[in-house]
Scaffold this active site. Structure first.
Site, PDB file in Angstrom:
ATOM      1  N   LYS A  11       1.151  -1.302  -0.202  1.00 52.14           N
ATOM      2  CA  LYS A  11      -0.196   0.094  -0.035  1.00 52.14           C
ATOM      3  C   LYS A  11       0.976   1.397  -0.043  1.00 52.14           C
ATOM      4  CE  LYS A  11      -4.023  -2.012   1.964  1.00 52.14           C
ATOM      5  NZ  LYS A  11      -4.904  -2.191   3.318  1.00 52.14           N
ATOM      6  N   TYR A  51     -12.635  -2.069  -4.098  1.00 49.71           N
ATOM      7  CA  TYR A  51     -13.441  -2.110  -2.376  1.00 49.71           C
ATOM      8  C   TYR A  51     -14.145  -2.099  -3.176  1.00 49.71           C
ATOM      9  CZ  TYR A  51      -8.485  -1.947  -1.259  1.00 49.71           C
ATOM     10  OH  TYR A  51      -7.160  -2.079   0.318  1.00 49.71           O
ATOM     11  N   ASN A 114      -2.240   0.450   7.057  1.00 46.53           N
ATOM     12  CA  ASN A 114      -1.688  -0.846   7.139  1.00 46.53           C
ATOM     13  C   ASN A 114      -0.445  -1.437   5.926  1.00 46.53           C
ATOM     14  OD1 ASN A 114      -3.653  -1.838   5.783  1.00 46.53           O
ATOM     15  ND2 ASN A 114      -4.751  -3.447   6.823  1.00 46.53           N
ATOM     16  N   HIS A 117      -2.354  -5.421   0.805  1.00 49.92           N
ATOM     17  CA  HIS A 117      -3.788  -5.979   1.338  1.00 49.92           C
ATOM     18  C   HIS A 117      -3.296  -7.450   1.034  1.00 49.92           C
ATOM     19  CE1 HIS A 117      -7.102  -6.640  -0.292  1.00 49.92           C
ATOM     20  NE2 HIS A 117      -6.571  -8.082  -1.308  1.00 49.92           N
ATOM     21  N   GLU A 128      -9.376 -10.471  -8.000  1.00 52.37           N
ATOM     22  CA  GLU A 128      -8.221  -9.173  -7.430  1.00 52.37           C
ATOM     23  C   GLU A 128      -6.707  -9.845  -8.515  1.00 52.37           C
ATOM     24  OE1 GLU A 128      -9.516  -8.938  -2.307  1.00 52.37           O
ATOM     25  OE2 GLU A 128      -7.264  -9.757  -3.511  1.00 52.37           O
TER      26      GLU A 128
HETATM   27  P1  CMP Z   1      -7.798  -4.528   2.917  1.00 53.36           P
HETATM   28  O1  CMP Z   1      -7.506  -6.056   3.743  1.00 53.36           O
HETATM   29  O2  CMP Z   1      -6.438  -4.394   2.403  1.00 53.36           O
HETATM   30  O3  CMP Z   1      -8.897  -4.174   2.558  1.00 53.36           O
HETATM   31  C1  CMP Z   1     -10.015  -3.386   3.666  1.00 53.36           C
HETATM   32  C2  CMP Z   1      -9.315  -2.415   4.238  1.00 53.36           C
HETATM   33  O4  CMP Z   1      -9.438  -0.843   4.932  1.00 53.36           O
HETATM   34  C3  CMP Z   1      -8.501  -2.471   4.787  1.00 53.36           C
HETATM   35  O5  CMP Z   1      -7.346  -3.560   4.988  1.00 53.36           O
HETATM   36  C4  CMP Z   1      -7.565  -1.595   6.432  1.00 53.36           C
HETATM   37  O6  CMP Z   1      -6.462  -1.357   5.697  1.00 53.36           O
HETATM   38  C5  CMP Z   1      -8.940  -0.821   6.160  1.00 53.36           C
HETATM   39  N1  CMP Z   1      -9.884  -1.162   7.041  1.00 53.36           N
HETATM   40  C6  CMP Z   1     -10.207   0.483   7.737  1.00 53.36           C
HETATM   41  N2  CMP Z   1     -10.857   0.228   8.983  1.00 53.36           N
HETATM   42  C7  CMP Z   1     -11.627  -0.471   9.119  1.00 53.36           C
HETATM   43  C8  CMP Z   1     -12.134  -1.618   9.662  1.00 53.36           C
HETATM   44  N3  CMP Z   1     -12.664  -0.980  10.944  1.00 53.36           N
HETATM   45  N4  CMP Z   1     -11.915  -2.826   9.984  1.00 53.36           N
HETATM   46  C9  CMP Z   1     -11.676  -3.446   8.783  1.00 53.36           C
HETATM   47  N5  CMP Z   1     -10.472  -2.600   7.770  1.00 53.36           N
HETATM   48  C10 CMP Z   1     -10.084  -1.444   7.916  1.00 53.36           C
END
Ligand code: CMP
Length: 139
Positions: A11, A51, A114, A117, A128
């Site tokens: 990311k 998303y 974070n 993904h 994906e």
């Molecule tokens: P990702 O697995 O890429 O898919 C959705 C993203 O939303 C997730 O990683 C997080 O980075 C982001 N996100 C932010 N807030 C939340 C939350 N409360 N629960 C889950 N995903 C979140």
């Protein structure tokens, strides 16, 4: 024997901090073969499509703003049990809850930023991977 695939993105936070090389090396050390990789940047439209399942969630707007804030690295990874094992390699979505030594524990700072993904099912891994790569770009 060829394994199953999972899809990953490094990311914008991790790319901007210069963690791309370390994360790719980490993934290879965990036994994954890179079968496709691309350095790119998501448009708002593309990020919204990727998303789409999160469209109604309260964090959707922030998620799209963050994911379009800078370049990303998209990759398809191959290994037996690719999806489930990769979720253990990256750790919990919230880096505060990610186990020591996981990619998010090492390189992520917040639930939004974070670092990586990882697909949550074989079905989504295929969707994906196809979102970013056509058949000729996978080796
Ligand atoms: P990702 O697995 O890429 O898919 C959705 C993203 O939303 C997730 O990683 C997080 O980075 C982001 N996100 C932010 N807030 C939340 C939350 N409360 N629960 C889950 N995903 C979140």
């Amino acid at each position: 024997m060829s394994g199953k695939i999972t899809f990953t993105m490094i990311k914008p936070d991790a790319v901007a901090k210069g963690h791309t090389g370390k994360i790719i090396d980490h993934v290879i050390q965990k036994g994954y073969k890179l079968v496709a990789m691309k350095y790119t940047r998501l448009s708002e439209e593309k990020a919204g499509e990727f998303y789409a399942i999160h469209r109604e969630r309260p964090f959707f707007k922030d998620l799209i703003a963050f994911m379009t804030s800078g370049p990303i690295v998209a990759a398809v990874l191959e290994k037996e049990n690719a999806v489930a094992d990769y979720r253990n390699v990256i750790g919990a979505t919230d880096p505060a809850k990610a186990e020591v030594g996981t990619i998010r524990n090492l390189y992520a700072k917040s639930i939004d930023a974070n670092a990586v993904h990882g697909s949550d099912s074989d079905e989504n891994a295929a969707i994906e991977a196809a979102f970013f790569f056509n058949g000729f770009e996978r080796f």
